[in-house]
Design a protein around this motif. Structure first.
Motif, PDB file in Angstrom:
ATOM      1  N   THR A  74       0.830  -1.201   0.000  1.00 51.76           N
ATOM      2  CA  THR A  74       0.000   0.000   0.000  1.00 51.76           C
ATOM      3  C   THR A  74       0.865   1.252   0.000  1.00 51.76           C
ATOM      4  N   ILE A  75       1.916   1.258   0.833  1.00 50.98           N
ATOM      5  CA  ILE A  75       2.771   2.441   0.932  1.00 50.98           C
ATOM      6  C   ILE A  75       3.521   2.690  -0.372  1.00 50.98           C
ATOM      7  N   ILE A  76       4.013   1.605  -0.978  1.00 54.43           N
ATOM      8  CA  ILE A  76       4.756   1.762  -2.227  1.00 54.43           C
ATOM      9  C   ILE A  76       3.863   2.354  -3.314  1.00 54.43           C
ATOM     10  N   VAL A  77       2.645   1.840  -3.419  1.00 52.69           N
ATOM     11  CA  VAL A  77       1.756   2.361  -4.456  1.00 52.69           C
ATOM     12  C   VAL A  77       1.347   3.808  -4.146  1.00 52.69           C
ATOM     13  N   ALA A  78       1.152   4.122  -2.849  1.00 58.24           N
ATOM     14  CA  ALA A  78       0.810   5.504  -2.483  1.00 58.24           C
ATOM     15  C   ALA A  78       1.923   6.457  -2.922  1.00 58.24           C
ATOM     16  N   ARG A  79       3.169   6.052  -2.684  1.00 58.76           N
ATOM     17  CA  ARG A  79       4.310   6.874  -3.125  1.00 58.76           C
ATOM     18  C   ARG A  79       4.317   6.990  -4.642  1.00 58.76           C
ATOM     19  N   PHE A  80       4.013   5.869  -5.306  1.00 57.05           N
ATOM     20  CA  PHE A  80       4.001   5.886  -6.769  1.00 57.05           C
ATOM     21  C   PHE A  80       2.952   6.866  -7.286  1.00 57.05           C
ATOM     22  N   ILE A  81       1.762   6.878  -6.654  1.00 59.65           N
ATOM     23  CA  ILE A  81       0.704   7.786  -7.109  1.00 59.65           C
ATOM     24  C   ILE A  81       1.168   9.234  -6.973  1.00 59.65           C
ATOM     25  N   GLU A  82       1.809   9.567  -5.832  1.00 61.31           N
ATOM     26  CA  GLU A  82       2.285  10.947  -5.649  1.00 61.31           C
ATOM     27  C   GLU A  82       3.372  11.293  -6.642  1.00 61.31           C
ATOM     28  N   TRP A  83       4.281  10.335  -6.880  1.00 65.12           N
ATOM     29  CA  TRP A  83       5.377  10.572  -7.819  1.00 65.12           C
ATOM     30  C   TRP A  83       4.836  10.792  -9.224  1.00 65.12           C
TER      31      TRP A  83
ATOM     32  N   PRO B  79      -2.817   3.157  10.257  1.00 64.84           N
ATOM     33  CA  PRO B  79      -2.899   4.617  10.091  1.00 64.84           C
ATOM     34  C   PRO B  79      -1.844   5.155   9.124  1.00 64.84           C
ATOM     35  N   ILE B  80      -0.664   4.496   9.088  1.00 59.71           N
ATOM     36  CA  ILE B  80       0.396   4.977   8.194  1.00 59.71           C
ATOM     37  C   ILE B  80       0.006   4.767   6.740  1.00 59.71           C
ATOM     38  N   SER B  81      -0.436   3.543   6.419  1.00 62.88           N
ATOM     39  CA  SER B  81      -0.824   3.312   5.030  1.00 62.88           C
ATOM     40  C   SER B  81      -2.071   4.120   4.695  1.00 62.88           C
ATOM     41  N   GLY B  82      -2.987   4.261   5.674  1.00 55.69           N
ATOM     42  CA  GLY B  82      -4.176   5.074   5.446  1.00 55.69           C
ATOM     43  C   GLY B  82      -3.817   6.521   5.155  1.00 55.69           C
ATOM     44  N   HIS B  83      -2.894   7.062   5.935  1.00 52.69           N
ATOM     45  CA  HIS B  83      -2.436   8.435   5.756  1.00 52.69           C
ATOM     46  C   HIS B  83      -1.787   8.617   4.378  1.00 52.69           C
ATOM     47  N   LEU B 222       2.139  10.329  17.425  1.00 52.37           N
ATOM     48  CA  LEU B 222       1.230   9.393  18.081  1.00 52.37           C
ATOM     49  C   LEU B 222      -0.216   9.878  17.975  1.00 52.37           C
ATOM     50  N   VAL B 223      -0.429  11.189  18.144  1.00 52.68           N
ATOM     51  CA  VAL B 223      -1.780  11.741  18.019  1.00 52.68           C
ATOM     52  C   VAL B 223      -2.292  11.518  16.599  1.00 52.68           C
ATOM     53  N   ALA B 224      -1.435  11.829  15.598  1.00 57.90           N
ATOM     54  CA  ALA B 224      -1.849  11.677  14.203  1.00 57.90           C
ATOM     55  C   ALA B 224      -2.201  10.223  13.916  1.00 57.90           C
ATOM     56  N   ASN B 225      -1.418   9.302  14.469  1.00 56.86           N
ATOM     57  CA  ASN B 225      -1.692   7.882  14.268  1.00 56.86           C
ATOM     58  C   ASN B 225      -2.993   7.465  14.929  1.00 56.86           C
ATOM     59  N   ALA B 226      -3.197   7.944  16.163  1.00 61.88           N
ATOM     60  CA  ALA B 226      -4.368   7.524  16.930  1.00 61.88           C
ATOM     61  C   ALA B 226      -5.653   8.088  16.341  1.00 61.88           C
TER      62      ALA B 226
END
Lengths: 87, 275
Positions: A74-83, B79-83, B222-226
């Motif tokens: 998910t993170i890799i594709v998210a970066r790809f979309i922004e790039w 939350p990281i991948s969601g963000h 931590l707040v942003a994640n939560a």
């Protein structure tokens, strides 16, 4: 009783996977498809978890690998979309 | 059936139901950002409950511990991948359906980089890594302990320290975790209600800028994640200067309500971790 509940849960996860596939196919954007694929992997991990047995040595590695792939992918594709969109 | 079996079965059934609701949610919700609420909140809690439930039913405490670790991992990473995905979707122009947008016109550096902190070795964190290692091996032999101690030390030395954590208050951490768990449950119920509501007419999407008063990067992170697991909200962006967290709201009613919610969360986190 427990076996029945596990079976019902597994069927629910299977249906969930098919439903998630609808979003993967329909899109419309790449982000939508990735949401669907990410969810598909988590449902797969859930299915693996329901087969869980304390003596089953493969369970933990499989769970870790599947959830890690879902996260990293998910993170890799998210970066790809922004790039792609800032080029 | 013992009481543990009943508990485990109920937890597992809830996990299965949430997983299915997440799948339905990403199909029926109208916009990409709304779909992310279902995908991050419901799917993470659903999988965590499944793993914990099967651990209870199997009465394998090793498996139960793995379920808890998996839950912690999911609540840290979702939350990281969601963000990141939410941010990418926003900048890709998927802003339809927003009734209020504080991010509009804000000039944000794409993929901005925070300066690196100096490296350091923290014994408590090293011990935590060792515990994780042993739980995953499920067999604390001398070889596992020694291997874990070495690997944990290497990981710890390669990690950068997070500036701004000077104290951990156990009582406040427990208060935070209990309140946080309550918020996770409420936020999942709200998403579930919206998925099952046939017209989905409770959805009023907005992006709200909520200022943070902390000067600690750790607390802000931590707040942003939560926030992603608190009711109806999902972090889209966190800026460093000024320190503002941009929150996507699923069922928007007022800006003040979101500010209040974020400030409440920040108070809890600050009480637990700030200097």
């Amino acid at each position: 009783m427990i076996e029945t509940v596990i079976l019902v849960v597994q069927v629910a996860l299977g249906i969930g996977g098919l439903v998630a596939l609808v979003r993967v196919i329909r899109g419309p954007s790449l982000a939508d498809r990735i949401i669907g694929l990410d969810l598909l992997l988590l449902l797969l991990a859930g299915g693996v978890a329901t087969t869980g047995h304390p003596e089953e040595d493969l369970l933990v590695p499989v769970l870790i690998v599947v959830t890690l792939i879902a996260f990293a992918g998910t993170i890799i594709v998210a970066r790809f979309i922004e790039w792609r969109d800032t080029e | 059936m013992s009481a543990l079996d009943v508990l485990g079965t109920v937890v597992m059934a809830a996990g299965g139901a949430l997983s299915l609701l997440a799948a339905i949610g990403i199909v029926v919700f109208p916009t990409t950002l709304a779909r992310m609420h279902a995908a991050t909140k419901s799917a993470s809690l659903g999988l965590a409950l499944l793993a914990i439930g099967i651990g209870i039913v199997a009465e394998g405490w090793g498996l139960f511990a793995v379920g808890l670790l998996l839950a912690a991992f999911l609540f840290g990473t979702a939350p990281i991948s969601g963000h990141m995905l939410g941010r990418a979707a926003y900048f890709a122009g998927q802003t339809e359906g927003l009734v209020h947008d504080d991010l509009a016109g804000v000039d944000l550096r794409p993929l901005h980089v925070v300066e690196r902190a100096e490296r350091g070795f923290s014994v408590p964190r090293w011990f935590l890594l060792l515990v994780v290692w042993v739980v995953f091996w499920r067999d604390p032999t001398v070889a596992v302990l020694a291997g874990g101690a070495i690997v944990a030390a290497i990981v710890e030395m390669l990690l950068t320290t997070t500036p701004g954590v000077t104290r951990v208050r156990p009582a406040a951490v427990i208060v935070f975790l209990v309140r946080y768990f309550g918020m996770v449950v409420v936020s999942n119920l709200r998403v579930a209600r919206e998925v099952l509501n046939p017209g989905h007419d409770g959805i009023r999407e907005a992006i709200v800028a909520a200022p943070l008063s902390t000067d600690s990067i750790f607390v802000a992170t931590l707040v942003a994640n939560a926030i992603t697991f608190t009711p109806g909200t999902l972090t889209v962006e966190l800026t460093d200067d000024p320190r503002v967290v941009y929150v996507h709201v699923l069922q928007f009613s007022s800006v003040e309500e979101i500010h209040e919610q974020v400030a409440d969360l920040e108070r809890l986190v600050s009480a637990a971790f700030a200097a």
